[in-house]
Design a protein around this motif. Sequence first.
Motif, PDB file in Angstrom:
ATOM      1  N   VAL A 148      16.332 -12.740  16.005  1.00 51.74           N
ATOM      2  CA  VAL A 148      15.128 -11.027  15.942  1.00 51.74           C
ATOM      3  C   VAL A 148      14.854 -10.589  14.515  1.00 51.74           C
ATOM      4  CG1 VAL A 148      14.867  -9.196  16.975  1.00 51.74           C
ATOM      5  CG2 VAL A 148      15.969 -11.315  18.180  1.00 51.74           C
ATOM      6  N   LEU A 149      14.246 -10.390  13.945  1.00 48.82           N
ATOM      7  CA  LEU A 149      13.064  -9.454  12.543  1.00 48.82           C
ATOM      8  C   LEU A 149      12.519  -9.049  12.809  1.00 48.82           C
ATOM      9  CD1 LEU A 149      12.839 -12.710   9.836  1.00 48.82           C
ATOM     10  CD2 LEU A 149      14.443 -11.222  10.027  1.00 48.82           C
ATOM     11  N   LYS A 150      12.132  -8.159  12.590  1.00 50.49           N
ATOM     12  CA  LYS A 150      11.420  -6.598  12.181  1.00 50.49           C
ATOM     13  C   LYS A 150      10.174  -7.220  11.667  1.00 50.49           C
ATOM     14  CE  LYS A 150      14.518  -2.751  10.729  1.00 50.49           C
ATOM     15  NZ  LYS A 150      14.526  -1.977   9.949  1.00 50.49           N
ATOM     16  N   PRO A 151       9.014  -6.770  12.131  1.00 44.18           N
ATOM     17  CA  PRO A 151       7.517  -7.390  12.127  1.00 44.18           C
ATOM     18  C   PRO A 151       7.998  -6.316  10.380  1.00 44.18           C
ATOM     19  CG  PRO A 151       7.538  -5.456  13.461  1.00 44.18           C
ATOM     20  CD  PRO A 151       8.900  -5.939  13.631  1.00 44.18           C
ATOM     21  N   PRO A 152       5.973  -7.468  10.090  1.00 43.76           N
ATOM     22  CA  PRO A 152       6.147  -7.290   9.172  1.00 43.76           C
ATOM     23  C   PRO A 152       5.136  -5.539   8.689  1.00 43.76           C
ATOM     24  CG  PRO A 152       5.357  -9.304   9.245  1.00 43.76           C
ATOM     25  CD  PRO A 152       6.138  -9.202  10.709  1.00 43.76           C
ATOM     26  N   GLN A 153       5.481  -5.355   7.717  1.00 43.51           N
ATOM     27  CA  GLN A 153       4.356  -3.559   7.391  1.00 43.51           C
ATOM     28  C   GLN A 153       4.080  -4.285   6.453  1.00 43.51           C
ATOM     29  OE1 GLN A 153       7.204  -0.612   8.060  1.00 43.51           O
ATOM     30  NE2 GLN A 153       7.408  -1.031  10.015  1.00 43.51           N
ATOM     31  N   THR A 154       2.170  -3.500   6.462  1.00 45.90           N
ATOM     32  CA  THR A 154       0.885  -3.837   5.395  1.00 45.90           C
ATOM     33  C   THR A 154       0.367  -2.309   5.319  1.00 45.90           C
ATOM     34  OG1 THR A 154      -0.631  -5.605   6.749  1.00 45.90           O
ATOM     35  CG2 THR A 154       1.448  -6.275   4.971  1.00 45.90           C
ATOM     36  N   VAL A 155       0.065  -1.982   4.040  1.00 45.73           N
ATOM     37  CA  VAL A 155      -0.537  -0.951   4.132  1.00 45.73           C
ATOM     38  C   VAL A 155      -1.784  -1.413   2.462  1.00 45.73           C
ATOM     39  CG1 VAL A 155       1.002   0.525   4.494  1.00 45.73           C
ATOM     40  CG2 VAL A 155       0.694  -0.010   1.781  1.00 45.73           C
ATOM     41  N   ARG A 156      -2.769  -0.912   2.530  1.00 46.59           N
ATOM     42  CA  ARG A 156      -3.807  -1.343   1.808  1.00 46.59           C
ATOM     43  C   ARG A 156      -3.729  -0.460   0.673  1.00 46.59           C
ATOM     44  NH1 ARG A 156      -8.983  -2.250   3.672  1.00 46.59           N
ATOM     45  NH2 ARG A 156      -9.734  -2.334   1.263  1.00 46.59           N
ATOM     46  N   VAL A 157      -3.436  -0.903  -0.802  1.00 46.11           N
ATOM     47  CA  VAL A 157      -3.394  -0.813  -2.167  1.00 46.11           C
ATOM     48  C   VAL A 157      -4.514  -0.722  -2.946  1.00 46.11           C
ATOM     49  CG1 VAL A 157      -2.481  -1.031  -3.682  1.00 46.11           C
ATOM     50  CG2 VAL A 157      -1.210  -1.013  -1.707  1.00 46.11           C
ATOM     51  N   GLY A 158      -5.607   0.143  -2.564  1.00 46.95           N
ATOM     52  CA  GLY A 158      -7.241   0.016  -3.076  1.00 46.95           C
ATOM     53  C   GLY A 158      -7.543  -0.345  -2.449  1.00 46.95           C
ATOM     54  N   SER A 159      -8.670  -1.168  -3.104  1.00 47.01           N
ATOM     55  CA  SER A 159      -9.408  -2.272  -2.600  1.00 47.01           C
ATOM     56  C   SER A 159      -9.464  -3.413  -2.883  1.00 47.01           C
ATOM     57  CB  SER A 159     -11.069  -1.912  -2.381  1.00 47.01           C
ATOM     58  OG  SER A 159     -10.915  -2.520  -4.328  1.00 47.01           O
ATOM     59  N   LYS A 160      -9.026  -3.657  -3.595  1.00 41.28           N
ATOM     60  CA  LYS A 160      -8.289  -5.345  -3.054  1.00 41.28           C
ATOM     61  C   LYS A 160      -6.555  -5.582  -3.147  1.00 41.28           C
ATOM     62  CE  LYS A 160     -12.489  -6.232  -6.759  1.00 41.28           C
ATOM     63  NZ  LYS A 160     -12.587  -6.226  -7.842  1.00 41.28           N
ATOM     64  N   LYS A 161      -6.215  -4.708  -2.709  1.00 35.89           N
ATOM     65  CA  LYS A 161      -4.437  -5.187  -2.506  1.00 35.89           C
ATOM     66  C   LYS A 161      -3.780  -5.195  -1.515  1.00 35.89           C
ATOM     67  CE  LYS A 161      -3.697  -5.561  -7.950  1.00 35.89           C
ATOM     68  NZ  LYS A 161      -3.121  -4.977  -9.684  1.00 35.89           N
ATOM     69  N   VAL A 162      -3.195  -5.590  -0.985  1.00 38.05           N
ATOM     70  CA  VAL A 162      -2.501  -5.099   0.128  1.00 38.05           C
ATOM     71  C   VAL A 162      -0.706  -5.236  -0.555  1.00 38.05           C
ATOM     72  CG1 VAL A 162      -1.545  -5.588   2.117  1.00 38.05           C
ATOM     73  CG2 VAL A 162      -3.912  -5.601   1.881  1.00 38.05           C
ATOM     74  N   ALA A 163       0.057  -4.133   0.203  1.00 39.11           N
ATOM     75  CA  ALA A 163       1.953  -3.779   0.465  1.00 39.11           C
ATOM     76  C   ALA A 163       2.081  -3.780   0.659  1.00 39.11           C
ATOM     77  CB  ALA A 163       1.446  -2.093  -0.201  1.00 39.11           C
ATOM     78  N   TRP A 164       2.972  -5.428   0.931  1.00 38.65           N
ATOM     79  CA  TRP A 164       3.829  -5.169   1.938  1.00 38.65           C
ATOM     80  C   TRP A 164       4.949  -4.568   2.491  1.00 38.65           C
ATOM     81  CZ3 TRP A 164       4.884 -11.827   3.814  1.00 38.65           C
ATOM     82  CH2 TRP A 164       5.774 -11.265   4.587  1.00 38.65           C
TER      83      TRP A 164
END
Length: 225
Positions: free
Chosen positions: A81-97
């Motif tokens: 079992v693993l935790k689900p990935p969490q992502t958030v938007r960083v600006g308009s062209k990048k994503v932070a995992w």
Amino acid sequence: MPAADEEEQQFDFGSKKKSKKKKEDKAEMGDGEDEGVGLGGDLVGVDWSRGPVYTYDEMLTRLYKIIEDKNPTLGTKERYVLKPPQTVRVGSKKVAWVNFSELCGMMKRPVEHVVQFVLAEFGTEGSIAGAATTRAEGAGADGQLILKGRYLPKHCESLLRKYIKEYVTCEMCKSANTSLKKDSSTRLFVVECTNCGANRTAASIKSGYHSVTRGDRRAAKQAKG
């Protein structure tokens, strides 16, 4: 002719005698058969009771129980079992995992190796945020992977499944209790299982599809001009 008679006498081997050995063997066999019949008669007369009759399902259950008693870890299947990935938007062209380093620690895999796999499969650029997150196994809770592009949690989850299948799961016993080591002679990564002791050479990381963006085309035109 006396000389001829003497030669005949010299080469006279006598009449062939019938061997009595066969008759004696037959007699012994006959005695044995009689004794066997007697023993058989005695055995038939002994009282005996029929044991329990088991069905196929009952015998199969007994077999699995014996296997589980002798090898407790072999009969049971451990769920990974693993935790689900969490992502958030960083600006308009990048994503932070966000929980990237935490997932690497749960898989017991080097952060650098997982980053190399993610960047190769996504065909993008990225880096780990924070100097404390560059350690070999597991990083700080604030470690994030900054990716260039727009990626959803479901994209990261499918990528993790592929990584676990290739670099974490044992192919023999399907256990996740493995370690990833690099062979000094071949410079290839080897997956070693702690449960069954099996090892295999992991596939080398290959770059996936890389889409050509507007910036790439602009850079190519400038290089030609």
